[in-house]
Write an enzyme that holds these catalytic residues in place. Sequence first.
Site, short mmCIF file in Angstrom:
data_model
loop_
_atom_site.label_atom_id
_atom_site.label_comp_id
_atom_site.label_asym_id
_atom_site.label_seq_id
_atom_site.Cartn_x
_atom_site.Cartn_y
_atom_site.Cartn_z
N ASP A 147 0.93 -1.14 0.01
CA ASP A 147 0.13 -0.21 0.04
C ASP A 147 0.84 1.36 0.03
OD1 ASP A 147 -2.61 -1.39 -0.02
OD2 ASP A 147 -2.45 -1.52 2.01
N ARG A 158 -0.10 1.26 15.81
CA ARG A 158 -0.56 2.47 14.94
C ARG A 158 -0.45 3.97 15.67
NH1 ARG A 158 0.75 -1.07 11.67
NH2 ARG A 158 -0.76 -1.88 10.11
N ASP A 204 -7.44 1.00 10.49
CA ASP A 204 -6.18 1.81 10.66
C ASP A 204 -6.22 3.23 10.45
OD1 ASP A 204 -4.53 -0.30 11.71
OD2 ASP A 204 -3.79 -0.91 9.82
N SER A 243 -2.40 -9.76 2.92
CA SER A 243 -2.03 -8.75 3.54
C SER A 243 -1.62 -8.83 4.83
CB SER A 243 -3.44 -7.89 3.67
OG SER A 243 -2.85 -6.25 4.46
#
Length: 412
Positions: free
Chosen positions: A26, A107, A136, A190
Amino acid sequence: MTVAPPPATPVHDVKKIVLAYSGGLDTSVILPWLKDNYPGCKVIAFAAELGQGDELAGIQKKALASGADKCVVKDLRQEFAERYCFPMLKSGAIYEGQYLLGTSIARPLIAKYQVDVAHAEGADAVAHGATGKGNDQVRFELTYMALGPELKIIAPWKDDRFELRSREAAVEYAKMKGVPIEQSLKKIYSRDRNLWHISHEGADLEDPANEPQDNLWVMSVPVSKAPNKPEFVEIKFESGVPVAVNGKRMKGHELVAYLNMAGGRHAVGQVDLVENRLVGMKSRGAYETPGGTILYTALQALEHLTLERDTLHFKQQLALKYADMVYYGQWFHPLREALDVFMNKIHEATTGVVKVRLNKGRATVASTTSPNSLYQPKLASFTMGAEYDGKDAIGFIKLFGLPMKVAAMRKR
């Protein structure tokens, strides 16, 4: 009625962007996309070393080759373990009974340092590669709002100009731009990895009817290949914080890495979960958290020795809220900080050693000792002694059950 997406940040209003950069698919395609769609704008790639293994090898070279004007890499492993994972561990937070929040807890730390880099570099915007469907995006943007409210937020997946709305399209775009990636159209899981865990999503996992294949697991062996002979690890806690394994004191990130290796050898910490995302949909993911699973198992056992009943039960209730806040990206929320004050207070006496047995995908408690134990063998024994008079329970039970007795009399 279709709701239009928010307008994109005007190009002319942005002079310098700090992108949360992992080198994965990404963010690898978003970096050249930012350069194409914000002409003349400087883009700084920020990468956090959180224990991804060799995933950051050559990341600066890759970022610069993909169009970044600068790449900043920070080693945050110790801070991640001691100031993020361990407070979460003390809270007992587990999302929906299974997920140990490995991606969720990382995160806010990444976004915090991303904001710090933006301030240090004089940037006026921050960007991330999270999709508009996932959790996220919320975790990154809530942290930006809490720590850098003046910064513009660029989220390409929510920009009308962004056409790479599938992983297949992203793979083709990367090839066109000459960006090296590991993903292919055949192997397109992913994954997100850090010191605490690794997550797996996408491909065959999108159908809950498909069993995770043995070759999916990265940090641990399949249960079928785990050794028959168990392994034991002894973990020492001081005030609820793990400080040593098998008698050897370690820094937080070293301790977690050691337990990851031990747990991984025995397939400990594998979870296959259909979870409720914050944005409202269900998603299916497979998680590996070997070290974290061992630590949660051990600390819970120690708490049962050192916390009295009402405190333990109330803590278990707060753990549900704490888990939600971590999952929702509310790490820098005042309530989460207040909850930590409570957790630190009740864990003042949570000191001791727990021996954990690792075998065939399970971590089970073998023994627990603490100098602050509230467990008294004489009191717990079936033998009546001077320290406990059974006749005292007569009046207690009469009063405790009185409302139930009155209700039964009324029904009759």
